[in-house]
Scaffold this motif. Sequence first.
Motif, mmCIF file in Angstrom:
data_model
loop_
_atom_site.group_PDB
_atom_site.id
_atom_site.type_symbol
_atom_site.label_atom_id
_atom_site.label_comp_id
_atom_site.label_asym_id
_atom_site.label_seq_id
_atom_site.Cartn_x
_atom_site.Cartn_y
_atom_site.Cartn_z
ATOM 1 N N GLY A 41 -10.679 -2.118 -34.097
ATOM 2 C CA GLY A 41 -10.329 -1.205 -35.173
ATOM 3 C C GLY A 41 -9.925 0.180 -34.705
ATOM 4 N N VAL A 42 -9.827 0.403 -33.398
ATOM 5 C CA VAL A 42 -9.389 1.695 -32.890
ATOM 6 C C VAL A 42 -7.915 1.852 -33.204
ATOM 7 C CG1 VAL A 42 -8.953 3.053 -30.819
ATOM 8 C CG2 VAL A 42 -11.081 1.815 -31.048
ATOM 9 N N THR A 43 -7.551 2.970 -33.775
ATOM 10 C CA THR A 43 -6.148 3.288 -34.022
ATOM 11 C C THR A 43 -5.636 4.058 -32.821
ATOM 12 O OG1 THR A 43 -6.519 3.400 -36.392
ATOM 13 C CG2 THR A 43 -4.546 4.475 -35.550
ATOM 14 N N LYS A 69 -12.777 11.186 -26.131
ATOM 15 C CA LYS A 69 -11.531 10.635 -26.664
ATOM 16 C C LYS A 69 -10.937 9.593 -25.723
ATOM 17 C CE LYS A 69 -11.264 12.575 -30.615
ATOM 18 N NZ LYS A 69 -11.292 11.771 -31.838
ATOM 19 N N LEU A 70 -11.021 9.815 -24.413
ATOM 20 C CA LEU A 70 -10.525 8.830 -23.463
ATOM 21 C C LEU A 70 -11.302 7.521 -23.583
ATOM 22 C CD1 LEU A 70 -9.787 10.758 -20.158
ATOM 23 C CD2 LEU A 70 -8.172 9.444 -21.532
ATOM 24 N N THR A 71 -12.609 7.634 -23.728
ATOM 25 C CA THR A 71 -13.429 6.438 -23.894
ATOM 26 C C THR A 71 -13.056 5.715 -25.181
ATOM 27 O OG1 THR A 71 -15.226 7.466 -22.661
ATOM 28 C CG2 THR A 71 -15.799 5.599 -24.063
ATOM 29 N N GLU A 72 -12.868 6.463 -26.247
ATOM 30 C CA GLU A 72 -12.498 5.896 -27.541
ATOM 31 C C GLU A 72 -11.126 5.228 -27.487
ATOM 32 O OE1 GLU A 72 -10.865 8.047 -31.391
ATOM 33 O OE2 GLU A 72 -13.004 8.454 -31.113
ATOM 34 N N GLN A 73 -10.189 5.835 -26.802
ATOM 35 C CA GLN A 73 -8.805 5.354 -26.745
ATOM 36 C C GLN A 73 -8.530 4.486 -25.506
ATOM 37 O OE1 GLN A 73 -5.993 6.274 -28.979
ATOM 38 N NE2 GLN A 73 -7.702 6.725 -30.328
ATOM 39 N N GLN A 74 -9.561 4.111 -24.773
ATOM 40 C CA GLN A 74 -9.381 3.376 -23.521
ATOM 41 C C GLN A 74 -8.568 2.099 -23.713
ATOM 42 O OE1 GLN A 74 -13.007 2.457 -21.476
ATOM 43 N NE2 GLN A 74 -11.968 1.546 -19.735
#
Length: 109
Positions: A41-43, A69-74
């Motif tokens: 579900g990550v956009t 943010k890098l971890t979230e958008q990895q």
Amino acid sequence: MKVVTLVLVVFIILSTSFPAAISKAADTGDTGDTGDTGNVGVTCDARQLQPCLAAITGGGQPSGACCAKLTEQQSCLCGFAKNPAFAQYISSPNARKVLVACGVAYPTC
């Protein structure tokens, strides 16, 4: 310093101009090992990585917000790396340093 400012401005303009061009690897059918951390579900949105711009363009230490943010958008990094508008940032030596400092694996696309 003018070059860093110019790169930052260009990145911001490009990231706001191409949000639809960036899609999650799953949307493109890429099922390879991209270091996906299971962030269902990550956009994928390159604008989310703006806290990292100073570290990537200037070579400094990444902030906590950048690492978060890098971890979230990895799981999105391969998509960013394949996009000509962002590839130079993802593949830069400073980006690799930022990823290492944040404990995020460099994407293997």
